[in-house]
Design a protein around this motif. Structure first.
Motif, PDB file in Angstrom:
ATOM      1  N   SER A   1      -0.146  34.234  29.270  1.00  0.00           N
ATOM      2  CA  SER A   1       0.984  33.595  29.997  1.00  0.00           C
ATOM      3  C   SER A   1       2.071  34.698  28.818  1.00  0.00           C
ATOM      4  CB  SER A   1       1.071  33.041  30.899  1.00  0.00           C
ATOM      5  OG  SER A   1       2.494  32.922  30.515  1.00  0.00           O
ATOM      6  N   SER A   2       2.439  33.983  28.287  1.00  0.00           N
ATOM      7  CA  SER A   2       3.543  34.332  26.894  1.00  0.00           C
ATOM      8  C   SER A   2       3.834  35.642  26.905  1.00  0.00           C
ATOM      9  CB  SER A   2       3.658  33.625  26.075  1.00  0.00           C
ATOM     10  OG  SER A   2       2.293  34.226  24.485  1.00  0.00           O
TER      11      SER A   2
ATOM     12  N   ALA B   1      -1.509  29.797  28.963  1.00  0.00           N
ATOM     13  CA  ALA B   1      -0.151  29.646  28.226  1.00  0.00           C
ATOM     14  C   ALA B   1       0.111  31.273  27.227  1.00  0.00           C
ATOM     15  CB  ALA B   1      -0.341  28.043  27.641  1.00  0.00           C
TER      16      ALA B   1
ATOM     17  N   ASP C   1       5.972  26.554  34.290  1.00  0.00           N
ATOM     18  CA  ASP C   1       5.852  26.816  32.537  1.00  0.00           C
ATOM     19  C   ASP C   1       5.481  27.449  31.781  1.00  0.00           C
ATOM     20  OD1 ASP C   1       7.794  23.913  32.518  1.00  0.00           O
ATOM     21  OD2 ASP C   1       5.944  22.811  31.688  1.00  0.00           O
ATOM     22  N   TRP C   2       4.229  27.946  32.576  1.00  0.00           N
ATOM     23  CA  TRP C   2       3.514  29.032  32.018  1.00  0.00           C
ATOM     24  C   TRP C   2       3.858  30.541  32.653  1.00  0.00           C
ATOM     25  CZ3 TRP C   2      -2.267  26.499  31.093  1.00  0.00           C
ATOM     26  CH2 TRP C   2      -2.249  25.504  30.017  1.00  0.00           C
TER      27      TRP C   2
ATOM     28  N   ASP D   1      -7.069  30.841  27.266  1.00  0.00           N
ATOM     29  CA  ASP D   1      -5.274  30.372  27.091  1.00  0.00           C
ATOM     30  C   ASP D   1      -4.948  30.934  27.394  1.00  0.00           C
ATOM     31  OD1 ASP D   1      -2.977  29.436  25.046  1.00  0.00           O
ATOM     32  OD2 ASP D   1      -4.228  29.723  23.257  1.00  0.00           O
TER      33      ASP D   1
END
Ligand SMILES: Cc1ncc(COP(=O)(O)O)c(C=O)c1O
Length: 362
Positions: free
Chosen positions: A149-150, A146, A176-177, A144
């Motif tokens: 990355s967050s 995304a 975006d990521w 995952d």
């Protein structure tokens, strides 16, 4: 013709094979410049980035080395989030160039736990970058990214991503990521032959590049950028593979990225359903199973080497075995690039015949 269903190299459609029969051109001339600029612009669309994208003449591993040596200095601490063979390789490259690698390993067949990544970043001071494999080809798992990355960006670290077997097949919006360097290879979802690594470079990665002290010559992103401004590459490129990629990118944009991603999702699901219908089990935890490669557990007496041999010799079908400690324990079906549900039906039908011959008792 063989049914090549390994996770790269992948089969090339005839338009792409034809593109490869073209005569050589001057790699310092205008025609090459036009092709290179066109390929780079199309790659940016498919990487979903406004940042830089470069073509490096190498296999994917060269792109991973480029990611490391352009952003890090000897002694830098990096967190290696590894879920299989290729995660370990990324870490080894960093180690070879003098990084201090902090390993964060997860059981093979499972995805990385973003919470554990947060804990590691929280407890270990001065980590400069995080290495992550988006799609671990050796175990058939998609992380995952995304979410990871967050977490990485919460701590303001560089994110270096091995997307060799996912980019162009599984959604990975680079901007975006917030991926700082993202690497893929022409022989994977791109329907082209081996020979090129394609890498994206973010603004943050450029800032790191300016400070990074690891030795680099061939892989220097700054050289790649200054030559690209002239429509060239610093070194003689794999011109034939670029001809091929130019055609494959046109085909991909015609199909549309969303449609390509949806096709891989359908094909991935069809593979998993087909495998289960034969009484086999996935090696991979269901929720993180990859849409580009399926790893199947060798259970109930199944001799994977025999299975692969009979499939190849009697059905013209080439699948992959397991790597390293997974040798003999799994087999893998590649379904990326030029692939349809019909191709998977053919694999499942052949397996149905061969499984009992290879010792599988349901
Ligand atoms: C996830 C991943 N990383 C790295 C590699 C290595 O790429 P190459 O063999 O092109 O050097 C591969 C190739 O299978 C891969 O799937």
């Amino acid at each position: 013709m063989e049914h090549l269903r390994i996770p790269g190299p992948t089969p090339c459609p005839s338009e792409i094979l034809q593109a490869m029969s073209k005569q050589m051109i001057n790699h310092r001339g205008g025609e090459f410049g036009q092709i290179l600029n066109g390929v780079t612009a199309k790659l940016k669309q498919l990487f979903q980035t406004k940042g830089d994208v470069f073509l490096l003449t190498s296999s994917g591993t060269g792109g991973l080395e480029a990611a490391i040596v352009n952003t890090l200095s000897p002694g830098d601490k990096v967190l290696s989030v590894a879920i299989g063979v290729f995660g370990e390789r990324f870490a080894s490259i960093a180690e070879q160039f003098g990084a201090e690698v902090i390993p964060l390993r997860f059981e093979w067949g499972k995805a990385a736990d973003a919470y554990a990544v947060r804990q590691a970043l929280h407890t270990t001071p001065k980590i400069k970058a995080v290495l992550v494999t988006h799609n671990e080809t050796s175990t058939g798992v998609t992380n995952d990214l995304a979410l990871i990355s967050s977490v990485v960006k919460e701590f303001d670290k560089l994110l270096l991503v091995d997307a060799i077997s996912s980019m162009g097949s599984i959604n990975l919006p680079v901007d975006d990521w917030h991926c700082d360097v993202t690497v893929t290879g022409s022989q994977k979802g791109w329907m082209a032959p081996p020979g090129l690594a394609m890498v994206s470079v973010s603004q943050e990665a450029w800032q790191a590049q300016a400070q990074a002290k690891m030795p680099r010559f061939y892989w220097d992103f700054a050289k790649a950028k200054s030559y690209l401004e002239k429509g060239q590459t610093p070194w003689t490129p794999a011109i034939t593979t670029i001809f091929a990629l130019s055609v494959s990118l046109e085909m991909m944009l015609k199909e549309g990225l969303a449609n390509i991603i949806a096709r891989h999702a359908r094909v991935g699901q069809a593979t998993r359903d087909g495998i289960k219908s034969l009484g086999l089990s996935l090696f991979t935890e269901e929720g993180c199973a990859s849409n580009t490669v399926t790893a199947v557990a060798a259970s109930d007496g199944l001799d994977t080497k025999k299975l692969l041999r009979i499939l190849r010799e009697e059905h013209g079908m080439v699948l992959s075995g397991g790597q390293q400690s997974l040798d003999g324990k799994i087999f893998r079906i590649g379904h990326l690039g030029w692939v349809t549900e019909g191709d998977i039906e053919a694999v499942i039908s052949a397996l149905k015949v061969v499984l009992p011959q290879a010792g599988f008792k349901q």
